[in-house]
Motif scaffolding. Sequence first.
Motif, PDB file in Angstrom:
ATOM      1  N   THR A  49     -40.792  -5.432 -34.638  1.00 13.74           N
ATOM      2  CA  THR A  49     -40.617  -4.000 -34.901  1.00 13.74           C
ATOM      3  C   THR A  49     -40.918  -3.181 -33.641  1.00 13.74           C
ATOM      4  OG1 THR A  49     -42.899  -3.569 -35.642  1.00 13.74           O
ATOM      5  CG2 THR A  49     -41.324  -4.374 -37.293  1.00 13.74           C
ATOM      6  N   GLU A  50     -41.211  -3.870 -32.554  1.00 10.56           N
ATOM      7  CA  GLU A  50     -41.458  -3.208 -31.283  1.00 10.56           C
ATOM      8  C   GLU A  50     -40.385  -3.592 -30.279  1.00 10.56           C
ATOM      9  OE1 GLU A  50     -46.354  -3.072 -31.592  1.00 10.56           O
ATOM     10  OE2 GLU A  50     -45.389  -4.239 -30.006  1.00 10.56           O
ATOM     11  N   LEU A  51     -40.303  -2.823 -29.203  1.00  8.70           N
ATOM     12  CA  LEU A  51     -39.381  -3.115 -28.113  1.00  8.70           C
ATOM     13  C   LEU A  51     -39.942  -4.212 -27.219  1.00  8.70           C
ATOM     14  CD1 LEU A  51     -38.641   0.538 -26.942  1.00  8.70           C
ATOM     15  CD2 LEU A  51     -36.985  -0.983 -28.034  1.00  8.70           C
ATOM     16  N   HIS A  52     -39.060  -5.056 -26.706  1.00  8.67           N
ATOM     17  CA  HIS A  52     -39.415  -5.840 -25.534  1.00  8.67           C
ATOM     18  C   HIS A  52     -39.283  -4.913 -24.337  1.00  8.67           C
ATOM     19  CE1 HIS A  52     -39.602  -8.933 -22.493  1.00  8.67           C
ATOM     20  NE2 HIS A  52     -39.850  -9.837 -23.426  1.00  8.67           N
ATOM     21  N   PHE A  53     -40.260  -4.947 -23.447  1.00 10.08           N
ATOM     22  CA  PHE A  53     -40.226  -3.971 -22.358  1.00 10.08           C
ATOM     23  C   PHE A  53     -39.082  -4.218 -21.373  1.00 10.08           C
ATOM     24  CE2 PHE A  53     -41.323  -2.342 -18.156  1.00 10.08           C
ATOM     25  CZ  PHE A  53     -41.435  -1.004 -18.476  1.00 10.08           C
ATOM     26  N   SER A  54     -38.611  -5.452 -21.253  1.00 10.06           N
ATOM     27  CA  SER A  54     -37.662  -5.768 -20.185  1.00 10.06           C
ATOM     28  C   SER A  54     -36.404  -4.891 -20.208  1.00 10.06           C
ATOM     29  CB  SER A  54     -37.295  -7.255 -20.239  1.00 10.06           C
ATOM     30  OG  SER A  54     -37.033  -7.743 -18.938  1.00 10.06           O
ATOM     31  N   PRO A  55     -35.653  -4.802 -21.330  1.00  6.41           N
ATOM     32  CA  PRO A  55     -34.486  -3.916 -21.304  1.00  6.41           C
ATOM     33  C   PRO A  55     -34.838  -2.446 -21.093  1.00  6.41           C
ATOM     34  CG  PRO A  55     -34.437  -5.356 -23.244  1.00  6.41           C
ATOM     35  CD  PRO A  55     -35.761  -5.535 -22.596  1.00  6.41           C
ATOM     36  N   LEU A  56     -36.005  -2.036 -21.596  1.00  2.00           N
ATOM     37  CA  LEU A  56     -36.418  -0.649 -21.393  1.00  2.00           C
ATOM     38  C   LEU A  56     -36.654  -0.365 -19.911  1.00  2.00           C
ATOM     39  CD1 LEU A  56     -37.142   2.095 -22.576  1.00  2.00           C
ATOM     40  CD2 LEU A  56     -39.473   1.239 -22.972  1.00  2.00           C
ATOM     41  N   GLY A  57     -37.224  -1.334 -19.201  1.00  2.00           N
ATOM     42  CA  GLY A  57     -37.405  -1.160 -17.763  1.00  2.00           C
ATOM     43  C   GLY A  57     -36.082  -0.946 -17.047  1.00  2.00           C
ATOM     44  N   GLY A  58     -35.051  -1.710 -17.442  1.00  2.00           N
ATOM     45  CA  GLY A  58     -33.732  -1.504 -16.867  1.00  2.00           C
ATOM     46  C   GLY A  58     -33.123  -0.176 -17.264  1.00  2.00           C
ATOM     47  N   LEU A  59     -33.388   0.253 -18.508  1.00  2.00           N
ATOM     48  CA  LEU A  59     -32.863   1.538 -18.970  1.00  2.00           C
ATOM     49  C   LEU A  59     -33.434   2.690 -18.152  1.00  2.00           C
ATOM     50  CD1 LEU A  59     -31.079   2.876 -21.182  1.00  2.00           C
ATOM     51  CD2 LEU A  59     -33.174   3.112 -22.542  1.00  2.00           C
ATOM     52  N   VAL A  60     -34.691   2.599 -17.752  1.00  2.00           N
ATOM     53  CA  VAL A  60     -35.289   3.634 -16.909  1.00  2.00           C
ATOM     54  C   VAL A  60     -34.561   3.707 -15.566  1.00  2.00           C
ATOM     55  CG1 VAL A  60     -37.373   4.276 -15.631  1.00  2.00           C
ATOM     56  CG2 VAL A  60     -37.548   3.564 -18.028  1.00  2.00           C
ATOM     57  N   VAL A  61     -34.256   2.552 -14.984  1.00  2.00           N
ATOM     58  CA  VAL A  61     -33.498   2.558 -13.725  1.00  2.00           C
ATOM     59  C   VAL A  61     -32.119   3.177 -13.941  1.00  2.00           C
ATOM     60  CG1 VAL A  61     -32.505   1.132 -11.889  1.00  2.00           C
ATOM     61  CG2 VAL A  61     -34.760   0.577 -12.813  1.00  2.00           C
ATOM     62  N   HIS A  62     -31.490   2.886 -15.062  1.00  2.00           N
ATOM     63  CA  HIS A  62     -30.195   3.487 -15.394  1.00  2.00           C
ATOM     64  C   HIS A  62     -30.308   5.014 -15.467  1.00  2.00           C
ATOM     65  CE1 HIS A  62     -26.165   3.739 -16.963  1.00  2.00           C
ATOM     66  NE2 HIS A  62     -26.550   4.174 -18.148  1.00  2.00           N
ATOM     67  N   ALA A  63     -31.383   5.506 -16.077  1.00  2.00           N
ATOM     68  CA  ALA A  63     -31.596   6.955 -16.157  1.00  2.00           C
ATOM     69  C   ALA A  63     -31.826   7.550 -14.769  1.00  2.00           C
ATOM     70  CB  ALA A  63     -32.778   7.252 -17.078  1.00  2.00           C
ATOM     71  N   ILE A  64     -32.542   6.833 -13.908  1.00  4.15           N
ATOM     72  CA  ILE A  64     -32.739   7.302 -12.534  1.00  4.15           C
ATOM     73  C   ILE A  64     -31.408   7.339 -11.789  1.00  4.15           C
ATOM     74  CG2 ILE A  64     -33.740   6.638 -10.307  1.00  4.15           C
ATOM     75  CD1 ILE A  64     -36.224   5.694 -11.863  1.00  4.15           C
ATOM     76  N   ASP A  65     -30.601   6.303 -11.970  1.00  4.36           N
ATOM     77  CA  ASP A  65     -29.270   6.288 -11.343  1.00  4.36           C
ATOM     78  C   ASP A  65     -28.459   7.515 -11.761  1.00  4.36           C
ATOM     79  OD1 ASP A  65     -29.698   3.870 -10.050  1.00  4.36           O
ATOM     80  OD2 ASP A  65     -28.740   2.664 -11.611  1.00  4.36           O
ATOM     81  N   GLN A  66     -28.507   7.851 -13.037  1.00  4.14           N
ATOM     82  CA  GLN A  66     -27.740   9.005 -13.520  1.00  4.14           C
ATOM     83  C   GLN A  66     -28.299  10.310 -12.971  1.00  4.14           C
ATOM     84  OE1 GLN A  66     -27.702   8.243 -17.838  1.00  4.14           O
ATOM     85  NE2 GLN A  66     -25.547   7.735 -17.584  1.00  4.14           N
ATOM     86  N   HIS A  67     -29.610  10.391 -12.841  1.00  2.00           N
ATOM     87  CA  HIS A  67     -30.234  11.569 -12.237  1.00  2.00           C
ATOM     88  C   HIS A  67     -29.748  11.742 -10.804  1.00  2.00           C
ATOM     89  CE1 HIS A  67     -33.467  14.415 -11.229  1.00  2.00           C
ATOM     90  NE2 HIS A  67     -33.690  13.677 -10.157  1.00  2.00           N
ATOM     91  N   LEU A  68     -29.690  10.649 -10.057  1.00  2.02           N
ATOM     92  CA  LEU A  68     -29.256  10.727  -8.668  1.00  2.02           C
ATOM     93  C   LEU A  68     -27.766  11.022  -8.562  1.00  2.02           C
ATOM     94  CD1 LEU A  68     -31.259   7.688  -7.240  1.00  2.02           C
ATOM     95  CD2 LEU A  68     -31.774  10.123  -6.929  1.00  2.02           C
ATOM     96  N   ALA A  69     -26.987  10.608  -9.561  1.00  4.11           N
ATOM     97  CA  ALA A  69     -25.540  10.813  -9.527  1.00  4.11           C
ATOM     98  C   ALA A  69     -25.155  12.286  -9.648  1.00  4.11           C
ATOM     99  CB  ALA A  69     -24.867  10.010 -10.637  1.00  4.11           C
ATOM    100  N   THR A  70     -26.084  13.129 -10.089  1.00  6.40           N
ATOM    101  CA  THR A  70     -25.793  14.565 -10.211  1.00  6.40           C
ATOM    102  C   THR A  70     -25.945  15.289  -8.877  1.00  6.40           C
ATOM    103  OG1 THR A  70     -28.100  15.138 -10.775  1.00  6.40           O
ATOM    104  CG2 THR A  70     -26.629  14.524 -12.592  1.00  6.40           C
ATOM    105  N   ARG A  71     -26.406  14.566  -7.842  1.00  4.01           N
ATOM    106  CA  ARG A  71     -26.635  15.172  -6.535  1.00  4.01           C
ATOM    107  C   ARG A  71     -25.679  14.595  -5.500  1.00  4.01           C
ATOM    108  NH1 ARG A  71     -33.018  13.907  -6.087  1.00  4.01           N
ATOM    109  NH2 ARG A  71     -32.073  12.607  -4.508  1.00  4.01           N
ATOM    110  N   PRO A  72     -25.515  15.257  -4.373  1.00  2.00           N
ATOM    111  CA  PRO A  72     -24.722  14.666  -3.294  1.00  2.00           C
ATOM    112  C   PRO A  72     -25.343  13.351  -2.837  1.00  2.00           C
ATOM    113  CG  PRO A  72     -25.133  16.991  -2.880  1.00  2.00           C
ATOM    114  CD  PRO A  72     -25.999  16.612  -4.047  1.00  2.00           C
ATOM    115  N   PRO A  73     -24.536  12.365  -2.416  1.00  2.00           N
ATOM    116  CA  PRO A  73     -25.087  11.088  -1.945  1.00  2.00           C
ATOM    117  C   PRO A  73     -26.095  11.308  -0.825  1.00  2.00           C
ATOM    118  CG  PRO A  73     -22.704  10.946  -2.189  1.00  2.00           C
ATOM    119  CD  PRO A  73     -23.068  12.396  -2.368  1.00  2.00           C
ATOM    120  N   GLY A  74     -27.244  10.605  -0.933  1.00  2.00           N
ATOM    121  CA  GLY A  74     -28.303  10.818   0.037  1.00  2.00           C
ATOM    122  C   GLY A  74     -28.634   9.611   0.884  1.00  2.00           C
ATOM    123  N   GLY A  75     -28.009   8.463   0.609  1.00  2.00           N
ATOM    124  CA  GLY A  75     -28.278   7.273   1.398  1.00  2.00           C
ATOM    125  C   GLY A  75     -29.659   6.694   1.181  1.00  2.00           C
TER     126      GLY A  75
END
Length: 268
Positions: free
Chosen positions: A33-59
């Motif tokens: 009834t609980e989450l395994h943390f592993s996919p959630l850890g990847g989901l956080v990176v996905h959310a960070i990727d989307q946050h960065l995608a709203t800005r001009p590329p920064g290298g």
Amino acid sequence: MNTGTPAPDSYYVRTDTHRFKPTARASGAWDETELHFSPLGGLVVHAIDQHLATRPPGGLLLSRISYDILGRLALDECEIQVETVRPGRTIELLEAVVSIAGRPVVRARAWLLSAQDTAAVAGGGADPLTPPERLAPWRMADRWPGGYVASLDVRPVGTPRPGRATAWVSTPLDLVAGEPCSPLASYVALVDTANGIAVRESPKAWIFPNVDLTVHLHRQPEGRWTGLDTTVVFGPSGQGITSTVLHDVHGPVGHAQQVLTVRPISGE
């Protein structure tokens, strides 16, 4: 029990701009009834990727991400908010907060560093692992329950033994249904598996969940396989550490550390 319902083909489904609902495939090992943390850890990176995608590329490249697990991870819809803590052209710090039922349950911080051409001086990592296609699968689900573990393709390098194992891990599932994810998000979504491949004691007699995860990278990972060269140490007073050299099919990419709370299961 087989209900005849097809198994979901992703760990999460997006329900709003910043909200995601887990599928049964994201369920945990000690408590389904609980989450395994592993996919959630990847989901956080996905959310960070989307946050960065709203800005001009920064290298900038994500070079370290640390997660603190603040409480019970219920198998329920979550919200992820990302903000910039320390802006910069060559070094930047981001923070992501995961909330379930309005309560923060994970706080993650990610350092982004500027991309530079340092190929001429690169070196110093561990030797590459035996490629996964030359290894036989291992049914990790024979030891661990839960939808997440059941979704994995695990290929050990040699025979796992208490406190020591090296294995490749991959999954056929999408991280988020219908959404492309970066190689890094897909890679990190498998890293927390490390604490389950080299168990020192039976998880039926002992509980040893991690309360954090920190990933340091010296190279951006590529491909669908996450290589985990893992050592688990239990101390004499209830603490433990899971330490992992991280690989992709081209060689080492970094390190991961997890601190464990080690406790006997009541009644065992």
